[in-house]
Design a protein around this motif. Sequence first.
Motif, short mmCIF file in Angstrom:
data_model
loop_
_atom_site.label_atom_id
_atom_site.label_comp_id
_atom_site.label_asym_id
_atom_site.label_seq_id
_atom_site.Cartn_x
_atom_site.Cartn_y
_atom_site.Cartn_z
N ASP A 218 0.81 -1.21 0.00
CA ASP A 218 0.00 0.00 0.00
C ASP A 218 0.85 1.27 0.00
O ASP A 218 0.58 2.22 0.72
N SER A 219 1.92 1.24 -0.82
CA SER A 219 2.71 2.47 -0.95
C SER A 219 1.92 3.48 -1.79
O SER A 219 0.95 3.13 -2.45
N ARG A 220 2.36 4.73 -1.77
CA ARG A 220 1.68 5.78 -2.52
C ARG A 220 1.82 5.51 -4.01
O ARG A 220 2.84 5.03 -4.47
N GLU A 221 0.74 5.84 -4.75
CA GLU A 221 0.75 5.48 -6.17
C GLU A 221 1.94 6.12 -6.90
O GLU A 221 2.56 5.50 -7.75
N ASP A 222 2.31 7.34 -6.50
CA ASP A 222 3.41 8.05 -7.19
C ASP A 222 4.74 7.31 -7.04
O ASP A 222 5.60 7.39 -7.91
N ASP A 223 4.90 6.57 -5.88
CA ASP A 223 6.17 5.90 -5.62
C ASP A 223 6.21 4.48 -6.13
O ASP A 223 7.22 3.80 -6.01
N MET A 224 5.08 4.02 -6.67
CA MET A 224 5.02 2.61 -7.07
C MET A 224 5.89 2.33 -8.27
O MET A 224 5.98 3.13 -9.19
N THR A 225 6.53 1.13 -8.20
CA THR A 225 7.25 0.64 -9.36
C THR A 225 6.38 -0.39 -10.04
O THR A 225 6.02 -1.39 -9.42
#
Lengths: 442, 251
Positions: A218-225
């Motif tokens: 559940d990381s932030r969408e902007d940081d997702m790989t």
Amino acid sequence: MSFLESIKTALSSIAANKMRSLLTMLGIIIGISAVITITTLGSSLTATIQNAFSVLGANYFDVYVEEEWLYDEETDSWYPNSEANLEDNLITTEMLDRLYTQYPDCYYNASVENVGSASTTNALKETINLRIDGIMDGYLSYNDFDLVAGRNITLRDNIEEKYSALVSDIFVRQYFKHNEEPIGKTIAVIDDNGISRDFTIVGVYQYSEIYQRLVMGDSREDDMTTDILIPYITAFSMMNREFNGFEYLTLTCNSTKQAEDLTNELRSFFEAEYADTPGISCNIYSSLEELDIISTVINVVTIVISIIAAISLLVGGVGVMNIMLVSVTERTREIGIRKALGAKSSNIRLQFVIEAITICLIGGIIGIIIGIWNGEIFGFIAKFLIQQNEEFGVLFRTIKITPSIGAILISITFSTLIGIFFGLYPASKAAKMNPIDALRYD
Amino acid sequence: MSNFIIDMTDIYKRYFIGRPNELQILNRITLQVKKGEFVAIVGPSGSGKSTLMNIIGALDKPTEGTYCLNGTDIGKLSDKELSNIRNREIGFVFQTFNLIPRANALKNVELPMMYAGTSARERTARAKELLKLVGMEDRMTHKPNELSGGQKQRVAIARAMANNPSIILADEPTGALDSKTGRMVMDIFHKLHREEGKTVVLITHSPELASETERTISIYDGAITSDVQNPKYQSAAAPTESDQSGEEVTA
């Protein structure tokens, strides 16, 4: 004397000795409820696992080629056929092409090859991290990913080693910020070695809910790989590896045919393909067979434990016989009166057998209700425990508590049979009584 | 076919209690009872009157001799056929009433009809009618333990009448009752005999009770010792007629 009147008589005599009847029933109640609890749990477990399989996208076939194994009588051992050359006889894209042509829109290859991490930079000079995966045409459906725009990576993309790519909807938002239509756009992807290659976006996919939760967290969408999906063979050439074919691949299937028929279809196709290559064999393995095996194991275990539980029913039956014998002795005089008033031996026998059956049936029905209730409680506890665990919670979202109808019918029949079997001896004893002696009995 | 309800010729009953002992209970009994007769069989304990009653009531078969009950030779019947005979031809009244304790008065009276296969509606109607006949219409839903001895015996008599049998067979029917209620029960027998034309066989050890019947048969040591018509019959029955519907004194 009619059947209905016999039942009424039986009920009134059971009601006359409530406590005793209940204690007699207890053996039957415990036995039947144990059987029903076990079968309910067994059938619920099977249903739940089947459900989990379908969540995982269970309809797939594993295909692999290997050297044939030969048997050496002298050393009593098996060894691979050394004359066969596996490397030259892998499953090629040509074979897949022929398979797809023979069975259009049926089979898809779910193979995947990880290339490694990479990055790209958008118009705002933001760097977006990616993972590169080389995929075949069946990867999306195998993983339950949805294609939300554009087209899938095809076999043709692979054969021609195109630089086409699928990107995630998350990537689209990271890269284009909702401003542009992604399909047809070219992005420059820089791999671990610093080499930049241009890929043309042909489609946009969306992760499955499970994958999103298990892999992305559940990381932030902007940081997702997220993954950029490129043709499998293109991936090989990026890694400077030569693609000769597949030694092993997974085929997903879009068909309503029986798993067994599909397996046979694939087997005959690949056997024909390898007919001219001695020493090489091709094997097909279906996931549904695995499910069948698990279901069979659960069923066998359920049946075995049920039989053990059913032994307690015999003990219950002996209890019923015991109390019926007491009842016959207690009612000797009544039997004499009935005979003097014209009851035939068969009337007396029927009366006591029906009484025994009624005790067993009431016990059986109470047992069934308790059994179903137990099943619900255990199911509720299992559900609670599983949902404490994030990973299982997704797989076993639906735990179905399904009382086995078959087991309930068998239980009712079995209770009746116990009543007949263990009631017949006391009833015959009652029927055989001499009316004169019975009337004199105190 | 004879015109006798009970037609016994040379009846023997023996029990084998191991050789060489052979217990002879009845010794060449020959007895005829006409339809509509009121007969008393008297004798001391051990005289064989109970065994005779069992044979008359088709509960037992004679060892030797022929017994025709209403034209049917009892000796030749199977157990099942004997059950049918008991059900349709005999109405038993016992000293200890022998009502089914769990069933109420109505159900007790219905019982013989149930075994005869009478429909439920017909059964209930007939049982109510019979209970009314013995003056028990107010106690139909009472269970035996809620009834006095005399009341129980009246229910038993109603039950004996259920399938309209050829014979009412009463074994010491007043033996467990006080004299007043005993009198009332006897009056019912007289009424059934006179008004319904029933054949009544009364088994008793009391010569007094026997004397109010039409005919007294005395047995001793398994043989009939005397068989006489009772001159007192008419006078004994008549004066008590007015008491028949009188209130029961609870025992």
